[in-house]
Motif scaffolding. Structure first.
Motif, PDB file in Angstrom:
ATOM      1  N   LEU A  80      18.856   5.341 -26.612  1.00  0.00           N
ATOM      2  CA  LEU A  80      17.681   6.516 -25.228  1.00  0.00           C
ATOM      3  C   LEU A  80      18.313   5.644 -23.887  1.00  0.00           C
ATOM      4  O   LEU A  80      18.656   6.978 -23.012  1.00  0.00           O
ATOM      5  CB  LEU A  80      16.550   6.230 -25.304  1.00  0.00           C
ATOM      6  N   GLU A  89      20.042   8.455 -21.442  1.00  0.00           N
ATOM      7  CA  GLU A  89      20.515   8.866 -20.593  1.00  0.00           C
ATOM      8  C   GLU A  89      21.019   8.335 -19.277  1.00  0.00           C
ATOM      9  O   GLU A  89      21.189   9.450 -18.021  1.00  0.00           O
ATOM     10  CB  GLU A  89      19.161   7.716 -20.137  1.00  0.00           C
ATOM     11  N   ASP A 131      15.988   1.947 -27.858  1.00  0.00           N
ATOM     12  CA  ASP A 131      16.574   1.563 -26.471  1.00  0.00           C
ATOM     13  C   ASP A 131      17.227   1.785 -25.966  1.00  0.00           C
ATOM     14  O   ASP A 131      17.589   2.315 -25.146  1.00  0.00           O
ATOM     15  CB  ASP A 131      15.536   0.106 -26.094  1.00  0.00           C
ATOM     16  N   LEU A 181      13.010  12.486 -21.382  1.00  0.00           N
ATOM     17  CA  LEU A 181      12.529  12.611 -22.925  1.00  0.00           C
ATOM     18  C   LEU A 181      12.763  13.797 -22.726  1.00  0.00           C
ATOM     19  O   LEU A 181      12.716  14.820 -23.836  1.00  0.00           O
ATOM     20  CB  LEU A 181      11.481  12.362 -22.966  1.00  0.00           C
ATOM     21  N   GLU A 211      13.627   3.013 -19.331  1.00  0.00           N
ATOM     22  CA  GLU A 211      12.315   2.809 -19.038  1.00  0.00           C
ATOM     23  C   GLU A 211      11.304   4.585 -19.231  1.00  0.00           C
ATOM     24  O   GLU A 211       9.993   4.925 -18.784  1.00  0.00           O
ATOM     25  CB  GLU A 211      12.050   3.058 -17.755  1.00  0.00           C
ATOM     26  N   TRP A 212      11.758   4.847 -20.245  1.00  0.00           N
ATOM     27  CA  TRP A 212      11.466   6.146 -21.136  1.00  0.00           C
ATOM     28  C   TRP A 212      10.617   7.109 -20.215  1.00  0.00           C
ATOM     29  O   TRP A 212       9.340   7.027 -20.091  1.00  0.00           O
ATOM     30  CB  TRP A 212       9.988   5.522 -21.931  1.00  0.00           C
ATOM     31  N   SER A 213      12.038   7.772 -19.544  1.00  0.00           N
ATOM     32  CA  SER A 213      12.011   8.348 -18.394  1.00  0.00           C
ATOM     33  C   SER A 213      10.561   9.876 -18.834  1.00  0.00           C
ATOM     34  O   SER A 213      11.384  10.399 -19.532  1.00  0.00           O
ATOM     35  CB  SER A 213      12.938   8.305 -17.400  1.00  0.00           C
TER      36      SER A 213
END
Length: 313
Positions: A202, A206, A199, A272, A266-268
């Motif tokens: 990433l 980002e 997390d 990714l 937020e796993w956008s």
């Protein structure tokens, strides 16, 4: 060790690796997959993996002796009939696992342990209502368990203490390093720790603090150097003259301030996609399988090194 029988359900990567774990430790293994193609390819793939292990001197018997302990079975009933432990490795879908465990509870010996390799589903989500639910547990490995020995043991609220004790003994006999998760939690221990690191990595990516390659370098050539032979608590215990208490006094404020500025990822999709493009420039998709094989051989070399150091102690 008296020969015991292990049933492996699912002949994918994890299932094949589990078969190797038990067979090289003297257990008889029966393996099953509902996909006939997967089952047909299991023994040749296992033989190839054991040959790789032998090339690093990581097995103590001839390849064919180990492989001969593994038999592919055409039916689930035949696979589990004599099993002392059933290791399930099917899809991470609650309904699918529940249906499988209902069958395992019906077909396996009354004293057989029923373990799932699930990486995130608590045992209570797929064993409730089973007559033999007290013998069910999660035994979550690291991929592949034939090269990474950790296995997390976690019961449901109704799992008998004796189940966890017997499971720990069996996995230790198979050469694994079992740890006990004292109560159910999503992701267990390993994936929660891995998730926290992933997390943050990433999020930093980002926010543009570093590229993927440099963040991988921070882990590979930084933190992982120590973490490959000691855990985070021992690491900080050795990083201050007075141990953990001293480390906390020196750096606790720094870590609190870091935590206050942390931005969850937020796993956008956009991030990714960018990360995937950066990775594909380094490693084309068609080369992932070959690189995975390279990873496994690097793990074998590390295991061989650790075994040599242990023999010198």
């Amino acid at each position: 060790m008296q020969a015991r029988t292990i049933a492996v359900i699912g002949a994918g990567r994890i299932g094949r690796a589990w078969a190797i774990v038990f067979a090289r430790s003297g257990f008889e293994v029966r393996i099953y997959d509902a996909d006939a193609g997967m089952l047909t390819g299991a023994i040749p793939a296992i033989r190839e993996s054991v040959q790789d292990l032998a090339s690093f001197d990581l097995v103590d018997e001839p390849v064919e002796t180990i492989v001969s302990r593994i038999r592919a079975c055409a039916t689930l009933a035949d696979t589990v009939a004599q099993a002392d432990l059933v290791q399930e490795n099917i899809a991470e879908v609650v309904e699918v696992k529940h249906a499988m465990f209902m069958e395992l509870d019906r077909l396996a010996k009354p004293d057989a342990l029923l373990a799932s390799s699930t990486s995130g589903l608590p045992a209570s989500t797929f064993t409730e209502g089973l007559q033999g639910r007290a013998r069910c547990l999660v035994a979550h490995p690291v991929n592949p368990p034939s090269l990474v020995p950790l296995v997390e043991l976690c019961g449901a609220p109704w799992t008998a203490p004796a189940t966890l004790e017997r499971a720990r003994m069996l996995y230790e006999q198979a050469g694994q390093r079992p740890v006990t998760v004292n109560r159910e939690i999503s992701g267990f221990l390993l994936n929660r720790l891995q998730g926290a690191v992933l997390d943050e990595a990433l999020s930093l990516y980002e926010q543009g603090y570093a590229g993927a390659a440099d963040l991988d370098t921070v882990m590979r050539d930084g933190l992982a150097m120590r973490w490959s032979f000691m855990g985070p608590f021992e690491t900080i215990d050795l990083n201050a003259p007075g141990g953990v208490a001293d480390y906390a006094a020196r750096y606790g404020g720094t870590y609190r301030s870091i935590a206050a500025t942390r931005v969850p990822f937020e796993w956008s999709a956009a991030t990714l996609e960018k990360l995937d493009a950066e990775r594909r420039a380094v490693l084309p998709r068609n080369d992932i399988e070959a690189r995975s094989r390279w990873r496994d051989r690097r793990l074998m070399a590390l295991l061989a090194h650790r075994r040599a150091l242990k023999e010198e102690d």
